[in-house]
Design an enzyme around this catalytic site. Structure first.
Site, PDB file in Angstrom:
ATOM      1  N   GLU A  78      33.535  49.532  28.179  1.00 58.49           N
ATOM      2  CA  GLU A  78      34.146  48.234  28.452  1.00 58.49           C
ATOM      3  C   GLU A  78      33.875  47.298  27.277  1.00 58.49           C
ATOM      4  O   GLU A  78      32.809  46.646  27.246  1.00 58.49           O
ATOM      5  CB  GLU A  78      33.548  47.618  29.728  1.00 58.49           C
ATOM      6  CG  GLU A  78      33.802  48.408  30.987  1.00 58.49           C
ATOM      7  CD  GLU A  78      33.780  47.521  32.237  1.00 58.49           C
ATOM      8  OE1 GLU A  78      34.748  47.588  32.983  1.00 58.49           O
ATOM      9  OE2 GLU A  78      32.817  46.762  32.438  1.00 58.49           O
ATOM     10  N   ASN A  93      35.930  47.221  40.627  1.00 58.64           N
ATOM     11  CA  ASN A  93      34.711  46.402  40.634  1.00 58.64           C
ATOM     12  C   ASN A  93      35.097  44.984  41.066  1.00 58.64           C
ATOM     13  O   ASN A  93      35.680  44.238  40.286  1.00 58.64           O
ATOM     14  CB  ASN A  93      34.097  46.403  39.222  1.00 58.64           C
ATOM     15  CG  ASN A  93      32.902  45.478  39.106  1.00 58.64           C
ATOM     16  OD1 ASN A  93      32.419  44.945  40.102  1.00 58.64           O
ATOM     17  ND2 ASN A  93      32.428  45.275  37.882  1.00 58.64           N
ATOM     18  N   TRP A  94      34.742  44.656  42.301  1.00 62.28           N
ATOM     19  CA  TRP A  94      35.153  43.340  42.847  1.00 62.28           C
ATOM     20  C   TRP A  94      34.355  42.192  42.266  1.00 62.28           C
ATOM     21  O   TRP A  94      34.696  41.029  42.457  1.00 62.28           O
ATOM     22  CB  TRP A  94      34.986  43.335  44.370  1.00 62.28           C
ATOM     23  CG  TRP A  94      35.937  44.207  45.122  1.00 62.28           C
ATOM     24  CD1 TRP A  94      36.704  45.248  44.622  1.00 62.28           C
ATOM     25  CD2 TRP A  94      36.243  44.137  46.521  1.00 62.28           C
ATOM     26  NE1 TRP A  94      37.442  45.813  45.632  1.00 62.28           N
ATOM     27  CE2 TRP A  94      37.182  45.155  46.801  1.00 62.28           C
ATOM     28  CE3 TRP A  94      35.801  43.324  47.559  1.00 62.28           C
ATOM     29  CZ2 TRP A  94      37.688  45.374  48.094  1.00 62.28           C
ATOM     30  CZ3 TRP A  94      36.299  43.533  48.845  1.00 62.28           C
ATOM     31  CH2 TRP A  94      37.237  44.547  49.093  1.00 62.28           C
ATOM     32  N   LYS A  95      33.250  42.500  41.594  1.00 62.73           N
ATOM     33  CA  LYS A  95      32.355  41.444  41.084  1.00 62.73           C
ATOM     34  C   LYS A  95      31.994  40.478  42.225  1.00 62.73           C
ATOM     35  O   LYS A  95      31.850  40.924  43.360  1.00 62.73           O
ATOM     36  CB  LYS A  95      32.992  40.746  39.877  1.00 62.73           C
ATOM     37  CG  LYS A  95      33.411  41.768  38.805  1.00 62.73           C
ATOM     38  CD  LYS A  95      33.813  41.149  37.506  1.00 62.73           C
ATOM     39  CE  LYS A  95      34.212  42.265  36.524  1.00 62.73           C
ATOM     40  NZ  LYS A  95      34.548  41.760  35.211  1.00 62.73           N
ATOM     41  N   GLY A 147      38.164  40.506  31.399  1.00 60.62           N
ATOM     42  CA  GLY A 147      38.631  39.255  31.992  1.00 60.62           C
ATOM     43  C   GLY A 147      39.357  38.331  31.034  1.00 60.62           C
ATOM     44  O   GLY A 147      39.549  37.153  31.337  1.00 60.62           O
ATOM     45  N   HIS A 160      26.426  46.672  33.369  1.00 59.85           N
ATOM     46  CA  HIS A 160      27.626  45.869  33.120  1.00 59.85           C
ATOM     47  C   HIS A 160      27.277  44.719  32.170  1.00 59.85           C
ATOM     48  O   HIS A 160      26.195  44.137  32.264  1.00 59.85           O
ATOM     49  CB  HIS A 160      28.183  45.322  34.434  1.00 59.85           C
ATOM     50  CG  HIS A 160      29.584  44.818  34.295  1.00 59.85           C
ATOM     51  ND1 HIS A 160      29.864  43.616  33.698  1.00 59.85           N
ATOM     52  CD2 HIS A 160      30.773  45.372  34.611  1.00 59.85           C
ATOM     53  CE1 HIS A 160      31.186  43.438  33.673  1.00 59.85           C
ATOM     54  NE2 HIS A 160      31.761  44.499  34.225  1.00 59.85           N
ATOM     55  N   GLU A 197      28.131  41.772  32.156  1.00 61.55           N
ATOM     56  CA  GLU A 197      27.805  40.510  32.836  1.00 61.55           C
ATOM     57  C   GLU A 197      26.340  40.487  33.263  1.00 61.55           C
ATOM     58  O   GLU A 197      25.699  39.438  33.256  1.00 61.55           O
ATOM     59  CB  GLU A 197      28.755  40.308  34.032  1.00 61.55           C
ATOM     60  CG  GLU A 197      30.149  39.925  33.534  1.00 61.55           C
ATOM     61  CD  GLU A 197      31.293  40.392  34.427  1.00 61.55           C
ATOM     62  OE1 GLU A 197      31.052  40.752  35.585  1.00 61.55           O
ATOM     63  OE2 GLU A 197      32.437  40.406  33.921  1.00 61.55           O
ATOM     64  N   GLY A 210      38.590  45.390  37.127  1.00 65.30           N
ATOM     65  CA  GLY A 210      38.017  44.182  37.702  1.00 65.30           C
ATOM     66  C   GLY A 210      39.069  43.419  38.486  1.00 65.30           C
ATOM     67  O   GLY A 210      39.431  43.779  39.609  1.00 65.30           O
ATOM     68  N   GLY A 211      39.601  42.374  37.872  1.00 63.14           N
ATOM     69  CA  GLY A 211      40.542  41.469  38.538  1.00 63.14           C
ATOM     70  C   GLY A 211      41.684  42.165  39.268  1.00 63.14           C
ATOM     71  O   GLY A 211      42.037  41.793  40.394  1.00 63.14           O
ATOM     72  N   SER A 232      40.499  44.234  31.342  1.00 64.84           N
ATOM     73  CA  SER A 232      41.882  43.762  31.477  1.00 64.84           C
ATOM     74  C   SER A 232      42.887  44.868  31.769  1.00 64.84           C
ATOM     75  O   SER A 232      44.041  44.800  31.330  1.00 64.84           O
ATOM     76  CB  SER A 232      42.291  42.965  30.229  1.00 64.84           C
ATOM     77  OG  SER A 232      41.488  41.810  30.098  1.00 64.84           O
TER      78      SER A 232
HETATM   79  P1  13P Z   1      38.690  42.893  34.261  1.00 65.32           P
HETATM   80  O1  13P Z   1      39.537  44.095  34.690  1.00 65.32           O
HETATM   81  O2  13P Z   1      38.836  41.735  35.196  1.00 65.32           O
HETATM   82  O3  13P Z   1      38.902  42.570  32.820  1.00 65.32           O
HETATM   83  O4  13P Z   1      37.168  43.361  34.412  1.00 65.32           O
HETATM   84  C1  13P Z   1      36.772  44.571  33.862  1.00 65.32           C
HETATM   85  C2  13P Z   1      35.403  44.873  34.295  1.00 65.32           C
HETATM   86  O5  13P Z   1      34.464  44.217  33.878  1.00 65.32           O
HETATM   87  C3  13P Z   1      35.213  45.959  35.259  1.00 65.32           C
HETATM   88  O6  13P Z   1      33.869  46.271  35.416  1.00 65.32           O
END
Ligand code: 13P
Length: 255
Positions: A167, A9-11, A173, A95, A97, A233-234, A212
């Protein structure tokens, strides 16, 4: 048997350059890797370009959001039919967010889930508790509530050919990684909860862990029986890192 699944997930990250570079490296790194389904979910504006670069590879296209409507006067939105039209397969919804910054409710997310099923796309439903909910011992209640919204809207077969991503919000993050045994307990709870409605669906639903995940911690997480893959994510923003996570997933699940 459940097939492992890793999604990046590149956000709100990326560029045309990153799309072409990252996919080129990823295709190369993963060309001989088997035993794991893989998808990347770049921002909407890059989906078509990403699909162009992914064509002919085993890597699928994902998206990070969808509207509840299929067409019409809804300025700024993207429909499930459009996502299907450009070749997307996995669509992330719910999600934390979006729940937090866009005030998306369980009922609204259930509508998104329904429209994705209607057009034949795979919903990736994110669920999970906040830090304070965890401290209050409410993890299971929160997850059950978020799952109920879908079951109430779509019935006991709702999660057929669907993905759930557990999650925990406190792990997203933050570098705080859930202990694998602790995450496994929640995943088992989620599967058992769905089994109360439909045991066959519960056995086949893919439950990913997210929060993470990186190259140092993915392998141990994936040895847990109810953790079928990861939502990254990251660590998905670097092709080499993401490729290592995919390879570790395939290895852990084949073992
Ligand atoms: P991180 O891997 O950056 O913690 O993000 C997880 C996430 O929200 C994937 O959707």
């Amino acid at each position: 048997m459940r097939y492992p699944l890793v999604i990046g997930n590149w956000k709100l990250n990326g560029s045309r350059h990153m799309v072409s570079e990252l996919i080129a490296v990823l295709r190369n790194e993963l060309s001989i890797v088997t035993g794991c389904d893989v998808a990347i979910a770049p921002p909407m504006v890059y989906l078509d370009l990403a699909q162009y670069h992914l064509s002919g590879s085993q890597i699928a296209l994902g998206a990070q959001n969808v509207d509840t409507h299929l067409s019409g006067a809804f300025t700024g939105e993207v429909s499930a039919e459009m996502l299907k039209d450009i070749g997307a397969k996995y669509i992330i919804i719910g999600h934390s967010e979006r729940r937090t910054y866009h005030k998306e409710s369980d009922a609204f997310i259930a509508e998104k889930f329904a429209v994705l099923k209607e057009v034949g796309l795979i919903p990736v439903l994110c669920i999970g508790e906040s830090e304070s909910e965890k401290k209050a011992g409410q993890t299971e209640i929160v997850c059950a509530h978020q799952i109920d919204a879908i079951l109430n809207r779509l019935g006991k077969k709702a999660f057929e050919s669907s993905v759930i991503a557990y999650e925990p919000i406190w792990a997203i993050g933050t570098g705080k990684f859930s202990a694998p045994k602790q995450a496994q307990a929640v995943h088992k709870f989620i599967r058992d909860y769905i089994a109360k409605h439909d045991a066959v669906v519960a056995e086949q639903v893919i439950i990913q862990y997210g929060g993470s995940v990186n190259t140092g911690n993915a392998a141990e997480m994936l040895t847990q029986p109810d953790i079928d893959g990861v939502l990254v994510g990251g660590a998905s923003l670097k092709a080499e890192t993401f490729a290592v996570i995919v390879k570790e997933t395939a290895k852990a699940k084949l073992a």
